[in-house]
Scaffold this motif. Sequence first.
Motif, PDB file in Angstrom:
ATOM      1  N   CYS A   1       0.846  -1.194   0.000  1.00  0.00           N
ATOM      2  CA  CYS A   1       0.000   0.000   0.000  1.00  0.00           C
ATOM      3  C   CYS A   1       0.880   1.242   0.000  1.00  0.00           C
ATOM      4  CB  CYS A   1      -0.891  -0.002   1.246  1.00  0.00           C
ATOM      5  SG  CYS A   1      -1.821   1.533   1.446  1.00  0.00           S
TER       6      CYS A   1
ATOM      7  N   CYS B   1      -0.203   3.255   3.592  1.00  0.00           N
ATOM      8  CA  CYS B   1       0.153   2.796   4.939  1.00  0.00           C
ATOM      9  C   CYS B   1       1.282   1.764   4.957  1.00  0.00           C
ATOM     10  CB  CYS B   1      -1.080   2.228   5.652  1.00  0.00           C
ATOM     11  SG  CYS B   1      -1.566   0.586   5.087  1.00  0.00           S
TER      12      CYS B   1
ATOM     13  N   CYS C   1      -5.854  -1.226  -0.719  1.00  0.00           N
ATOM     14  CA  CYS C   1      -5.604  -1.656   0.654  1.00  0.00           C
ATOM     15  C   CYS C   1      -6.884  -1.508   1.482  1.00  0.00           C
ATOM     16  CB  CYS C   1      -4.504  -0.785   1.230  1.00  0.00           C
ATOM     17  SG  CYS C   1      -4.048  -1.144   2.934  1.00  0.00           S
TER      18      CYS C   1
ATOM     19  N   CYS D   1      -7.097   0.209   3.962  1.00  0.00           N
ATOM     20  CA  CYS D   1      -7.140   1.621   4.364  1.00  0.00           C
ATOM     21  C   CYS D   1      -7.624   2.523   3.223  1.00  0.00           C
ATOM     22  CB  CYS D   1      -5.757   2.087   4.836  1.00  0.00           C
ATOM     23  SG  CYS D   1      -4.618   2.516   3.506  1.00  0.00           S
TER      24      CYS D   1
HETATM   25 ZN   LIG Z   1      -3.041   0.904   3.349  1.00  0.00          ZN
END
Ligand SMILES: [Zn+2]
Length: 361
Positions: free
Chosen positions: A7, A10, A23, A25
């Motif tokens: 990612c 992150c 991801c 996130c």
């Molecule tokens: Zn991420």
Amino acid sequence: MTGRLFCRRCGEGFPLTAPRWCCDCGGLLDIDFVPAIPKSGFPAGPQSLWRYFAALPLDPDTVPVTLGEGMTPMEEWISPAGKHVRVKMDHIQPTGSFKDRGAAVMISRLRSLNIPAVVEDSSGNAGAAVAAYCARGGLACTIYVPASAPVAKISQIRASGARVVSVDGPREAAAVAVRKAAATVYYAGHCVDPFFIQGTKTVAYEVAEQLGWRSPQTMVAPLGNGTLVLGIIRGFDELVSAGMVGKMPRIVAFQSRACNPLVRAFSQQDTDLFVAETTIADGIAVSRPVLGDRILSEIRRVGGEIRDVSEEAIHAAWKHWAALGLSVEPTTAVALAGFDQIKTGDDTVVVATGHGLKRSR
Ligand SMILES: [Zn+2]
């Protein structure tokens, strides 16, 4: 095959075979992967981009979904301004644009993962490419297009058997709609799936091989969502790291002045997002490039340039080059017009990105 998806937001890592395009996130993914480039050069493989299979982050058992893409000719020309140039003829790919490189690699991987159906959003060439490779590979395909997309390109998408969902409003409305659909169907987005750029990078491999394994002094390309320019940079990065070529070429990317958010951001005149205006170069009429920050940082990293050309210059180049026998869509004429406006030596390659038969006006 060693490597991983990671990612960019992150840092979370995933296996290369993870069937995901983002991801948890919400960050977009990239690929950590060192390609297996034989020091002695690639063995004489098929006359397609699959000769570089070893340089792709695919499971060795992957059976390519192919229409014969890649290994396009590189022809020498004298430009309207009298300058010597090589044109990499990616407009004569199977569906008429360089996007076939990305679609072939992305869809080959998805079929190897037994993904049965995909959705994608595109205003034209990427949709046509993804639709055709899904047809070839037996995947069901739905393309979300802005209602304003060129009729010729929508017809081409539909002809491959894809379902077309026309979305009213600006280009971004189609992007919003496809992300909703992506809750249940795999999103094979050419701007977000990192395997797409693994396909477009092969244009760098081909240019280097066709020049006898060296980099040209300068590479010129049109710039919209950046899938070509990022591929060119990735490809030459890998070839430099492997010792196959000596250096990164000078990268010069061109936008239309009527829609030039990356030119403005690059010169830091304007960090706000720019509203698209009408440009004849529909393939790069992108007001909000998904990969904008990455494009800017990569072009800065390699010492490249982002410039723009006027609509008048695009139209003139398009006409002049057609009269020289090169039938390309106006988006390609952006790069051709730009080439004649910069100082270059005789060792420049301009990538012809889309076929003239696709033009809709
Ligand atoms: Zn991420």
